[in-house]
Design a protein around this motif. Structure first.
Motif, short mmCIF file in Angstrom:
data_model
loop_
_atom_site.label_atom_id
_atom_site.label_comp_id
_atom_site.label_asym_id
_atom_site.label_seq_id
_atom_site.Cartn_x
_atom_site.Cartn_y
_atom_site.Cartn_z
N LEU A 72 -6.62 29.02 -1.46
CA LEU A 72 -6.60 29.87 -0.28
C LEU A 72 -5.55 29.40 0.72
CD1 LEU A 72 -10.45 30.38 0.27
CD2 LEU A 72 -8.81 32.08 -0.56
N TRP A 125 -8.81 36.00 2.58
CA TRP A 125 -10.22 35.68 2.31
C TRP A 125 -10.84 36.67 1.33
CZ3 TRP A 125 -12.70 31.42 2.65
CH2 TRP A 125 -14.09 31.41 2.56
N GLU A 140 -11.12 35.37 -2.17
CA GLU A 140 -11.94 34.19 -2.45
C GLU A 140 -12.89 34.35 -3.65
OE1 GLU A 140 -15.24 31.32 -2.25
OE2 GLU A 140 -15.31 33.51 -2.06
#
Length: 276
Positions: free
Chosen positions: A169, A199, A202
């Motif tokens: 990330l 995000w 993720e």
């Protein structure tokens, strides 16, 4: 940014070029040599070059050419990768933990494990072998193979899944900010928008990281007995093992974030304010 580039403990391909340690070697350099850091950086470089070709094909097909390749080669220059990694690793690794870590990885057991990790990583570079190793993992899961409990314990001792997800990330965020700062888009993006977009990746990154990691570990440690795997876990749970793990992830995270941002800035020059 590729998730696989941040799998820090999956040791890689033997180096084809010698990377110079400082003229006056310090204990930390002896440890990095025992860990065969050159091998790790060489395989990450090779993966990075492949990934850069994929980026060009996806973001600016046939528009990068030699200029793009030159930019990528500079970003993945092995001496620069070594310098970036070593600085963060040395800052994070306590001096008191270097000797016990060095003793373990210079031992017959430690060197055998590194050799197995390298062999498995070389094998995993072949997409067909990687696919076969994932199928093997699925079979192990279906059959409830007890080796999976040891692999899970090893992963947890080294925080492999979480640390690799965070590293991916961070690298993705750095790449995205490089694109934005380089003027890749015909509109402005706020930091919150960039974070939100990153995000969203993720869950997929976490799933892919876990699948790749455990198929790799199963392949790498297949020749080891349960007792030998447990011994590796025992070392990983020591203070020196924990310190080493944190220092490795710090080194790779710093290095990969820098490369990722550089890739974003370089790619932006060829995208030219795209409205996407």
């Amino acid at each position: 940014m590729s998730r696989r580039l941040s799998v820090a403990l999956a040791l890689g391909l033997s180096a084809t070029a010698a990377l110079a340690f400082p003229a006056t070697a310090e204990p930390v350099d002896d440890l990095l040599e025992a860990l065969r850091l050159e091998s790790v950086l060489e395989i990450m470089r090779e993966e990075g070059l492949v990934y850069a070709d994929e980026l060009e094909a996806e973001l600016f097909p046939a528009a990068g050419g030699e200029n793009w390749r030159d930019s990528v080669e500079r970003l993945y220059a092995l001496p620069a990768m070594m310098e970036s990694f070593r600085a963060s690793f040395a800052a994070e690794m306590p001096e008191s933990s270097i000797a016990p870590a060095l003793a373990y990885f210079e031992s017959e057991e430690g060197q055998r494990i590194i050799g197995l990790e390298i062999s498995a990583r070389i094998a995993q570079m072949d997409e067909s072998i990687e696919a076969a190793s994932r199928e093997t993992l699925e079979t192990m899961q279906e059959q409830g193979d007890p080796r999976l409990d040891l692999l899970e314990a090893f992963s947890e001792a080294n925080d492999l899944v979480e640390a690799n997800v965070v590293g991916s990330l961070n690298a993705n965020y750095a790449f995205y900010t490089g694109l934005v700062d380089g003027g890749a888009f015909a509109f402005d993006l706020t930091e919150d928008q960039i974070l939100a977009d990153v995000w969203q990746q993720e869950p997929e990154i976490r799933s892919d990281t876990r699948d790749w990691l455990f198929s790799y570990l199963a392949l790498a440690y297949q020749p080891l007995s349960d007792e030998e795997v447990q011994s590796y876990i025992d070392f990983s749970e020591t203070e020196a093992g924990q310190d080493l793990n944190r220092a490795l992830f710090a080194g790779f995270d710093t290095m990969l974030v820098g490369i990722s941002r550089g890739l974003g800035l370089a790619a932006a020059r060829f995208m030219g304010g795209q409205d996407i």
